[in-house]
Design an enzyme around this catalytic site. Structure first.
Site, PDB file in Angstrom:
ATOM      1  N   GLY A  98     104.528  -1.568 -11.856  1.00 26.88           N
ATOM      2  CA  GLY A  98     104.724  -2.573 -11.904  1.00 26.88           C
ATOM      3  C   GLY A  98     103.438  -3.331 -11.413  1.00 26.88           C
ATOM      4  O   GLY A  98     101.585  -2.713 -11.380  1.00 26.88           O
ATOM      5  N   ASN A  99     103.425  -4.703 -10.582  1.00 24.07           N
ATOM      6  CA  ASN A  99     103.071  -5.305 -10.212  1.00 24.07           C
ATOM      7  C   ASN A  99     101.311  -4.269  -9.589  1.00 24.07           C
ATOM      8  O   ASN A  99      99.805  -4.519  -9.369  1.00 24.07           O
ATOM      9  CB  ASN A  99     102.969  -6.382  -9.278  1.00 24.07           C
ATOM     10  CG  ASN A  99     103.175  -7.806  -9.732  1.00 24.07           C
ATOM     11  OD1 ASN A  99     102.449  -7.817 -11.059  1.00 24.07           O
ATOM     12  ND2 ASN A  99     104.212  -8.332  -9.493  1.00 24.07           N
ATOM     13  N   ASP A 116     112.562  -5.945 -11.285  1.00 22.01           N
ATOM     14  CA  ASP A 116     112.858  -6.856 -10.251  1.00 22.01           C
ATOM     15  C   ASP A 116     112.129  -8.544 -11.854  1.00 22.01           C
ATOM     16  O   ASP A 116     112.468  -9.519 -11.797  1.00 22.01           O
ATOM     17  CB  ASP A 116     111.454  -7.754 -10.094  1.00 22.01           C
ATOM     18  CG  ASP A 116     112.117  -6.568  -8.622  1.00 22.01           C
ATOM     19  OD1 ASP A 116     112.828  -5.976  -8.526  1.00 22.01           O
ATOM     20  OD2 ASP A 116     111.294  -6.499  -7.475  1.00 22.01           O
TER      21      ASP A 116
END
Lengths: 381, 381
Positions: free
Chosen positions: B100-101, B131
């Protein structure tokens, strides 16, 4: 013939299938639908089924919840008498309830009261359960779908935990099961030699926090993470934990949280408690096809008994002694259910995974786990 | 060409599909599999992929969790340098991470460090998320399946609660979503005029306990029960609640419990808080087929970029401007992701259900709810 039907207790994923099958055997006008279970009965909250209501129920038979409204209600002697007076005034000949242990004993009391007052009331029970705690039968509709959800959730959760084991070490899954461990034990259904929950704790046995800490520490030392499953009804050091109280009935839950705290404090490991929650009884995509078919069967059989002027029975499911699973629909005198009390999970199943799996195999409707056939080893080294 | 690939962060139900698609484009021997994410990278924990490993991953591509091991790891400058030294010694040309991020920013840092040391290292990121907080793209694999699980669970849970409303009045479902409300908002996907959660609270906005109590009281007065959904990342009166800490990262959760307490105390109603839990990211039967297909697509595209000697990109998904849903696989410079920060749910979607549902419709893979077409009214009167 005037028949009143209601639903009581916690819903299951297939309870509306039983309702739909039952009402499909009657003409609109002959049936009275009781709203909100025994509370509705005591308050004379019922409606005559018209074509619209019949269609409505048949269209929504695959929904979880209870289409008539269910609920929990402490049925006092006063309320039983009040309920009966409504039934007499409405000239109801037969009372049918879909419910669990409590419902069967309430039906029994109602019939006795009617007899005492000289009113000829027939009663028939249709079983439903997620706990599988009803005596006199092999199992009841609702349980197998809940067991499937628990087995799958545990299996997937373990794969998730294994992937995250550098971050999270101990996961504690809490299942339903107020007094019996059938559901919690289903958590191990997809276990293989190298996978599956490390320990499953059931209400039939008693445990101490110290024992569970030793179990967790042992499993953690062996592989770097640990997943355990516990039934909400387990007593730790003789104490059941509860979340809250409502209408005289304690909502159980919280035992996993208690263990989480102990793991953090005593073992200094990261832990996460998780309640598998209401999805156990309402997550429709987990429905077992066998369970659903049996829910329909018991609904139809109940209608047959009603039409045959039978009374004082709960419909049941027994296994036929055949190769492969085959169920037989039976009728059990209510007093057998009532006097039988809780149907506990035998030690034979608690201690021997393969025996319990064989029992579950017929009803749980999960294909054999493909993974276990090919490779026992895990990718993560 | 020597390529190392790893998985990082919380797993999703389809993350192994991306891994399997990616590795299927390489010959055994060319790939190095990094075990346990960035921690494995820092500790030089990687294995050369042989035929056995390749087959193993392809056979298990439908499993949740992360087949290589994932985890969370605070990647310090020291550890980045250590990781790089291992990559240099092993003569790795390309580093690929599914994450992810945080993963995209770690890849960025690694590339910068390599550049500073004069080592030619290509990096490519494959996105995954539950998310949907990754900037520069429309959505990433993993989100739609989680959204499907949340939408279904909320819908079924409401039916269950409605049936039990004489026993339980308020249910509070807590979803994942550390900083953004995409997942919590998906809880309303199956809402109709007469059904659906009463309120959904997202981290993009701020709420007070008092406001939520007013909302709950209003909904309860209107229909006798109330179901609300809240994202774990919501701040109440400026405070995020957390369950515990692990390796420098707080495990969020508990906001629903806080609300449960307030409902009991201030409104004197029965309340039950429920975390939808890890099943949001691992319950395989809830996988969206679109999500799964897209997870495969991004894996293949990443392999193409690696072979084309590209570097500094994350694979992305954008929508094509067509009638009906159509996705386009894109490549986004890592710094766009890195500088973009959290991708918040726009107010446009928070406030207008139909707009957000239209956005979800393409990816969530749930048939239109049959119930809403036929009848708006509920059986329970």
């Amino acid at each position: 013939m005037r028949v009143a039907v209601g639903q009581a207790g916690g819903p299951t994923s297939v309870i509306n299938q039983s309702l739909s099958a039952f009402i499909s055997e009657f003409s609109p006008g002959d049936l009275y639908l009781i709203v909100n279970g025994y509370e509705g009965l005591a308050d004379d909250h019922m409606i005559q089924m018209g074509e619209e209501e019949q269609k409505h129920i048949q269209m929504r038979k695959q929904e979880p919840g209870a289409l008539l409204g269910s609920g929990r209600f402490s049925f006092t002697h006063e309320q039983i008498k009040r309920a009966l007076s409504h039934l007499i005034r409405r000239k109801i000949d037969v009372l049918v309830f879909i419910g669990g242990n409590g419902t069967m004993s309430a039906l029994h009391s109602l019939q006795q009261q009617a007899e005492a007052q000289g009113y000829p009331l027939n009663v028939i029970g249709i079983p439903k359960t997620v706990d599988n705690d009803i005596a006199g039968i092999d199992h009841a509709p609702g349980f197998a779908s809940a067991a499937k959800y628990v087995a799958q959730s545990t299996h997937f959760s373990e794969l998730d935990l294994k992937a995250m084991r550098n971050f999270e070490q101990v996961r504690i899954l809490e299942t339903m099961g107020r007094n019996v461990g059938w559901l919690a034990s289903a958590a191990g259904y997809l276990s293989t030699e190298s996978q599956g929950p490390d320990y499953i704790y059931v209400p039939e046995h008693e445990y101490s926090i110290d024992l569970i800490m030793k179990d967790v520490a042992r499993a953690y030392r062996a592989k770097g993470y640990c997943l355990i499953v516990i039934s909400e009804g387990v007593s730790l050091n003789n104490n059941q934990t509860s979340l809250s109280n409502s209408r005289g009935r304690t909502i159980l839950g919280g035992v996993s949280k208690q263990i989480e705290g102990a793991v953090k404090e005593k073992l200094q490991l990261t832990a996460r408690a998780e309640l598998l929650g209401m999805n156990q009884r309402c997550y429709r995509p987990a429905v077992s096809k066998v369970d659903e078919a049996e829910a329909v069967l018991v609904g139809h059989r109940a209608a047959e008994l009603v039409k045959g002027n039978e009374s004082g029975f709960m419909i049941g499911l027994q296994r036929r002694d055949t190769i492969g699973y085959k169920a037989e629909v039976t009728q059990v005198p209510l007093h057998i259910v009532y006097d039988g009390g809780e149907r506990f999970l035998p030690d034979y199943y608690i201690n021997e995974r393969q025996h319990y799996n064989k029992w579950l195999q017929g009803i749980i409707d999960i294909p054999e786990p493909a993974v276990s056939k090919h490779s026992g080893r895990s990718m993560i080294l």
